[in-house]
Design a protein around this motif. Sequence first.
Motif, mmCIF file in Angstrom:
data_model
loop_
_atom_site.group_PDB
_atom_site.id
_atom_site.type_symbol
_atom_site.label_atom_id
_atom_site.label_comp_id
_atom_site.label_asym_id
_atom_site.label_seq_id
_atom_site.Cartn_x
_atom_site.Cartn_y
_atom_site.Cartn_z
ATOM 1 N N ALA A 1 0.837 -1.209 0.000
ATOM 2 C CA ALA A 1 0.000 0.000 0.000
ATOM 3 C C ALA A 1 0.871 1.258 0.000
ATOM 4 O O ALA A 1 0.583 2.231 -0.713
ATOM 5 C CB ALA A 1 -0.932 -0.003 1.208
ATOM 6 N N GLU A 2 1.941 1.243 0.787
ATOM 7 C CA GLU A 2 2.854 2.385 0.814
ATOM 8 C C GLU A 2 3.529 2.568 -0.544
ATOM 9 O O GLU A 2 3.653 3.694 -1.047
ATOM 10 C CB GLU A 2 3.929 2.178 1.882
ATOM 11 N N ALA A 3 3.939 1.454 -1.159
ATOM 12 C CA ALA A 3 4.590 1.518 -2.465
ATOM 13 C C ALA A 3 3.648 2.098 -3.515
ATOM 14 O O ALA A 3 4.063 2.880 -4.374
ATOM 15 C CB ALA A 3 5.060 0.124 -2.878
ATOM 16 N N GLU A 4 2.380 1.732 -3.426
ATOM 17 C CA GLU A 4 1.400 2.245 -4.380
ATOM 18 C C GLU A 4 1.142 3.733 -4.174
ATOM 19 O O GLU A 4 0.901 4.465 -5.132
ATOM 20 C CB GLU A 4 0.097 1.450 -4.250
ATOM 21 N N ARG A 5 1.237 4.186 -2.930
ATOM 22 C CA ARG A 5 1.101 5.629 -2.675
ATOM 23 C C ARG A 5 2.272 6.395 -3.285
ATOM 24 O O ARG A 5 2.111 7.513 -3.797
ATOM 25 C CB ARG A 5 1.011 5.901 -1.170
ATOM 26 N N LEU A 6 3.458 5.790 -3.235
ATOM 27 C CA LEU A 6 4.647 6.426 -3.799
ATOM 28 C C LEU A 6 4.599 6.437 -5.326
ATOM 29 O O LEU A 6 5.087 7.375 -5.964
ATOM 30 C CB LEU A 6 5.904 5.687 -3.324
ATOM 31 N N ASN A 7 4.024 5.395 -5.895
ATOM 32 C CA ASN A 7 3.957 5.272 -7.350
ATOM 33 C C ASN A 7 2.620 4.640 -7.740
ATOM 34 O O ASN A 7 2.531 3.443 -8.004
ATOM 35 C CB ASN A 7 5.112 4.406 -7.879
ATOM 36 N N PRO A 8 1.553 5.435 -7.760
ATOM 37 C CA PRO A 8 0.223 4.901 -8.074
ATOM 38 C C PRO A 8 0.194 4.243 -9.451
ATOM 39 O O PRO A 8 0.820 4.725 -10.399
ATOM 40 C CB PRO A 8 -0.671 6.147 -8.046
ATOM 41 N N GLY A 9 -0.524 3.132 -9.524
ATOM 42 C CA GLY A 9 -0.639 2.456 -10.815
ATOM 43 C C GLY A 9 -1.316 1.112 -10.695
ATOM 44 O O GLY A 9 -1.493 0.586 -9.587
ATOM 45 N N LEU A 10 -1.662 0.535 -11.832
ATOM 46 C CA LEU A 10 -2.348 -0.745 -11.861
ATOM 47 C C LEU A 10 -1.447 -1.907 -11.456
ATOM 48 O O LEU A 10 -1.923 -3.028 -11.267
ATOM 49 C CB LEU A 10 -2.910 -0.999 -13.267
ATOM 50 N N TRP A 11 -0.165 -1.642 -11.309
ATOM 51 C CA TRP A 11 0.751 -2.699 -10.901
ATOM 52 C C TRP A 11 0.382 -3.246 -9.522
ATOM 53 O O TRP A 11 0.657 -4.428 -9.233
ATOM 54 C CB TRP A 11 2.195 -2.187 -10.917
ATOM 55 N N LYS A 12 -0.240 -2.434 -8.674
ATOM 56 C CA LYS A 12 -0.644 -2.918 -7.355
ATOM 57 C C LYS A 12 -1.724 -3.987 -7.478
ATOM 58 O O LYS A 12 -1.646 -5.046 -6.839
ATOM 59 C CB LYS A 12 -1.162 -1.777 -6.484
ATOM 60 N N GLN A 13 -2.738 -3.725 -8.308
ATOM 61 C CA GLN A 13 -3.804 -4.708 -8.495
ATOM 62 C C GLN A 13 -3.251 -5.987 -9.132
ATOM 63 O O GLN A 13 -3.655 -7.096 -8.771
ATOM 64 C CB GLN A 13 -4.919 -4.116 -9.354
ATOM 65 N N HIS A 14 -2.338 -5.814 -10.077
ATOM 66 C CA HIS A 14 -1.677 -6.980 -10.673
ATOM 67 C C HIS A 14 -0.990 -7.800 -9.588
ATOM 68 O O HIS A 14 -1.126 -9.033 -9.543
ATOM 69 C CB HIS A 14 -0.661 -6.515 -11.725
ATOM 70 N N GLY B 1 9.161 4.555 -8.562
ATOM 71 C CA GLY B 1 8.639 5.376 -9.648
ATOM 72 C C GLY B 1 8.400 4.566 -10.898
ATOM 73 O O GLY B 1 8.467 3.330 -10.891
ATOM 74 N N ARG B 2 8.131 5.257 -11.994
ATOM 75 C CA ARG B 2 7.845 4.588 -13.264
ATOM 76 C C ARG B 2 9.163 4.170 -13.911
ATOM 77 O O ARG B 2 9.819 4.975 -14.576
ATOM 78 C CB ARG B 2 7.042 5.510 -14.179
ATOM 79 N N VAL B 3 9.525 2.934 -13.672
ATOM 80 C CA VAL B 3 10.801 2.414 -14.145
ATOM 81 C C VAL B 3 10.566 1.118 -14.911
ATOM 82 O O VAL B 3 9.487 0.543 -14.880
ATOM 83 C CB VAL B 3 11.763 2.153 -12.970
ATOM 84 N N SER B 4 11.605 0.642 -15.576
ATOM 85 C CA SER B 4 11.523 -0.606 -16.323
ATOM 86 C C SER B 4 12.231 -1.707 -15.528
ATOM 87 O O SER B 4 11.785 -2.080 -14.455
ATOM 88 C CB SER B 4 12.133 -0.428 -17.718
ATOM 89 N N GLU B 5 13.366 -2.202 -16.020
ATOM 90 C CA GLU B 5 14.046 -3.286 -15.305
ATOM 91 C C GLU B 5 14.611 -2.832 -13.957
ATOM 92 O O GLU B 5 14.953 -3.661 -13.115
ATOM 93 C CB GLU B 5 15.169 -3.867 -16.169
ATOM 94 N N ARG B 6 14.681 -1.550 -13.744
ATOM 95 C CA ARG B 6 15.183 -1.063 -12.459
ATOM 96 C C ARG B 6 14.331 -1.564 -11.292
ATOM 97 O O ARG B 6 14.807 -1.676 -10.168
ATOM 98 C CB ARG B 6 15.235 0.469 -12.447
ATOM 99 N N HIS B 7 13.054 -1.875 -11.561
ATOM 100 C CA HIS B 7 12.195 -2.311 -10.459
ATOM 101 C C HIS B 7 12.697 -3.600 -9.813
ATOM 102 O O HIS B 7 12.432 -3.848 -8.640
ATOM 103 C CB HIS B 7 10.746 -2.464 -10.930
ATOM 104 N N THR B 8 13.441 -4.404 -10.571
ATOM 105 C CA THR B 8 13.925 -5.668 -9.999
ATOM 106 C C THR B 8 15.004 -5.410 -8.945
ATOM 107 O O THR B 8 14.905 -5.884 -7.816
ATOM 108 C CB THR B 8 14.471 -6.592 -11.102
ATOM 109 N N ILE B 9 16.019 -4.653 -9.300
ATOM 110 C CA ILE B 9 17.108 -4.400 -8.351
ATOM 111 C C ILE B 9 16.671 -3.441 -7.251
ATOM 112 O O ILE B 9 17.112 -3.548 -6.102
ATOM 113 C CB ILE B 9 18.374 -3.880 -9.087
ATOM 114 N N ALA B 10 15.753 -2.516 -7.564
ATOM 115 C CA ALA B 10 15.236 -1.612 -6.534
ATOM 116 C C ALA B 10 14.461 -2.403 -5.483
ATOM 117 O O ALA B 10 14.574 -2.140 -4.275
ATOM 118 C CB ALA B 10 14.341 -0.547 -7.157
#
Length: 202
Positions: free
Chosen positions: A16-29, A66-75
């Motif tokens: 929930a905190e992550a979604e507040r930082l970067n809102p998006g449909l990725w949370k529902q996924h 934030g809105r990132v690509s492969e960076r989300h894995t290492i982040a």
Amino acid sequence: MCKKYPTKNTAIEVLAEAERLNPGLWKQHSEFVALACKNIAEHCENLDSNTAYILGLLHDVGRRVGRVSERHTIAGYQYCMEQGWDKVAKICITHSFMIQDIHSAIGKWDVTKEEYALTESIINSVVYDDYDLLVQLSDALALPTGFCLLEKRFIDVACRYGINESTVARWKKTIEIKDYFEKKIKCPIYDLLPNVKKNTFV
């Protein structure tokens, strides 16, 4: 619960905190991935459904940056390691690499040279277990709107990221993982996913 994982409630709060930082449909996924992990794990003697749910829920937690690509894995890996959740940290990397090769990535490497080197080192050294495979499979069974056939998810990802020389190999590997779990649970994976037909092509 072992420190290698957060509690379920903590994982829900972290997402929930992550979604507040970067809102998006990725949370529902992520929530549907978690549910797929739980439903499948309940039928596997060697897997804990609660652990599987937590791993599925946080596999994309790196998107908090934030809105990132492969960076989300290492982040995600770095964030979870800071919390002491090394098993979750591993999943943040491995969920994107059903083919254990950094060159099979589908997205843009929006990382530093140091982050790329660390990611490559992790991919080359980790040993995949059934939790890694389960999250890889569940990631391919879930849209933000619900469960779907693998083929629809394949097209969904290809439309957003494009295709490369590893695309078909990734599809084949994901189907192999599906077959592996179906042998373990002795029934079609789709039987465990409510309303999956609502997200098919027909």
